[in-house]
Design a protein around this motif. Structure first.
Motif, short mmCIF file in Angstrom:
data_model
loop_
_atom_site.label_atom_id
_atom_site.label_comp_id
_atom_site.label_asym_id
_atom_site.label_seq_id
_atom_site.Cartn_x
_atom_site.Cartn_y
_atom_site.Cartn_z
N GLN A 1 0.83 -1.21 0.00
CA GLN A 1 0.00 0.00 0.00
C GLN A 1 0.87 1.26 0.00
N PHE A 2 1.97 1.22 0.74
CA PHE A 2 2.88 2.36 0.76
C PHE A 2 3.44 2.60 -0.64
N GLU A 3 3.85 1.54 -1.33
CA GLU A 3 4.35 1.66 -2.70
C GLU A 3 3.28 2.19 -3.64
N ASN A 4 2.03 1.76 -3.43
CA ASN A 4 0.91 2.28 -4.25
C ASN A 4 0.73 3.79 -4.06
N ILE A 5 0.88 4.25 -2.81
CA ILE A 5 0.77 5.69 -2.52
C ILE A 5 1.90 6.45 -3.22
N LEU A 6 3.12 5.90 -3.14
CA LEU A 6 4.26 6.53 -3.80
C LEU A 6 4.03 6.62 -5.31
N GLU A 7 3.52 5.54 -5.89
CA GLU A 7 3.27 5.52 -7.33
C GLU A 7 2.17 6.49 -7.72
N GLU A 8 1.09 6.51 -6.94
CA GLU A 8 -0.05 7.40 -7.22
C GLU A 8 0.37 8.86 -7.24
N ASN A 9 1.30 9.22 -6.36
CA ASN A 9 1.71 10.62 -6.22
C ASN A 9 3.06 10.94 -6.87
N ASP A 10 3.68 9.94 -7.51
CA ASP A 10 4.98 10.10 -8.14
C ASP A 10 6.03 10.60 -7.13
N TRP A 11 6.10 9.90 -5.98
CA TRP A 11 7.02 10.27 -4.92
C TRP A 11 8.26 9.38 -4.86
N PHE A 12 8.41 8.42 -5.79
CA PHE A 12 9.62 7.59 -5.78
C PHE A 12 10.84 8.48 -5.96
N GLU A 13 11.90 8.15 -5.24
CA GLU A 13 13.17 8.88 -5.32
C GLU A 13 13.01 10.37 -5.00
N SER A 14 12.08 10.67 -4.09
CA SER A 14 11.90 12.06 -3.65
C SER A 14 12.43 12.18 -2.22
N GLU A 15 12.02 13.23 -1.52
CA GLU A 15 12.43 13.46 -0.14
C GLU A 15 11.22 13.39 0.79
N ALA A 16 11.47 12.96 2.02
CA ALA A 16 10.40 12.86 3.01
C ALA A 16 10.95 13.22 4.38
N ILE A 17 10.04 13.56 5.29
CA ILE A 17 10.39 13.76 6.69
C ILE A 17 9.96 12.50 7.43
N CYS A 18 10.86 11.98 8.25
CA CYS A 18 10.55 10.83 9.10
C CYS A 18 11.47 10.89 10.31
N PHE A 19 10.88 10.85 11.50
CA PHE A 19 11.66 10.95 12.73
C PHE A 19 11.77 9.62 13.47
N GLU A 20 11.18 8.55 12.89
CA GLU A 20 11.10 7.28 13.59
C GLU A 20 11.98 6.22 12.92
N LEU B 1 10.76 3.20 10.87
CA LEU B 1 10.19 3.39 9.53
C LEU B 1 11.24 3.67 8.46
N PHE B 2 12.49 3.86 8.86
CA PHE B 2 13.54 4.22 7.90
C PHE B 2 13.69 3.18 6.79
N SER B 3 13.57 1.89 7.13
CA SER B 3 13.77 0.84 6.13
C SER B 3 12.73 0.94 5.00
N LEU B 4 11.52 1.34 5.35
CA LEU B 4 10.46 1.51 4.35
C LEU B 4 10.84 2.60 3.34
N LEU B 5 11.48 3.64 3.82
CA LEU B 5 11.92 4.72 2.94
C LEU B 5 13.14 4.30 2.12
N LYS B 6 14.09 3.62 2.76
CA LYS B 6 15.29 3.17 2.05
C LYS B 6 14.95 2.22 0.91
N GLU B 7 14.01 1.30 1.16
CA GLU B 7 13.60 0.33 0.14
C GLU B 7 13.06 1.01 -1.12
N ASN B 8 12.54 2.22 -0.97
CA ASN B 8 11.91 2.92 -2.09
C ASN B 8 12.71 4.16 -2.52
N ASN B 9 13.99 4.19 -2.13
CA ASN B 9 14.89 5.28 -2.53
C ASN B 9 14.35 6.67 -2.17
N ILE B 10 13.79 6.77 -0.98
CA ILE B 10 13.29 8.06 -0.49
C ILE B 10 14.36 8.65 0.43
#
Length: 198
Positions: A59-78, A81-90
């Protein structure tokens, strides 16, 4: 009802009274999880239900695809959750132009369809300082009946060293018209990935 009665009536019309009674009756007779989903979606939130961690990742990957957020930047303090971002080159280490916030939350508040956060998820930032786009991962066990239960739930969860900056976000889309109830609040484009854990 006469025209003058409609114009000068101070109370709601019978049909408005009936609608309100039906709404209150409906909300009192459904389980808190269903009530949360109903109110959350009514506030403009986007809801995704998952049975497993694998589904959460999909579902996270679907959200990234829907919004064209792959290989973009995000804020995450936890860190969890870092591995979820790393897996998708965020990129999330000191982002300059973050597209979204990825976070968990403290609670999901059923009676108003809002989400509560603390310094554990958003540090000392206020809602208006966060990106307009948010992806929140939560568990069904985090649903509580009302806002009055937030502090009690936090005390039970942490026992000591309570988090600070406890806040809720309720509006997930910009009001169509000027609405004084939303004054001072920042509407967010929010996706909730809800994982079943009960």
């Amino acid at each position: 009802m006469s025209l003058f009665k409609k114009l000068f009536s101070s109370g709601p019309t019978n049909s408005e009274e009936e609608k309100e009674v039906n709404r209150i009756s409906f909300e009192q007779n459904i389980p808190v999880d269903e009530q949360f989903i109903f109110n959350f979606k009514r506030n403009g939130g986007k809801f995704l239900y998952c049975d497993s961690i694998t589904e959460v990742k999909e579902q996270f990957e679907n959200i990234l695809e829907e919004n064209d957020w792959f290989e973009s930047e995000a804020i995450c303090f936890e860190p969890t959750l870092f591995s979820l971002l790393k897996e998708n080159n965020i990129f999330f280490d000191s982002p300059k132009n973050p597209k979204f916030l990825l976070a968990t939350c403290e609670n999901l508040v059923s009676d108003e369809g809002s989400i509560s956060f603390s310094s554990n998820q958003i540090k000392q930032k206020k809602p208006h300082e966060l990106p307009i786009n948010m992806v929140i991962i939560a568990y069904t066990s985090q649903i509580i009946a009302g806002k009055s239960e937030i502090l009690c739930a936090i005390k039970n969860k942490y026992k000591k060293e309570y988090p600070t900056n406890i806040t809720t976000i309720k509006y997930f889309e910009k009001a169509q018209e000027e609405d004084f109830t939303q004054y001072g609040s920042a509407a967010k484009n929010l996706y909730l990935i809800l994982l079943e854990d009960l």
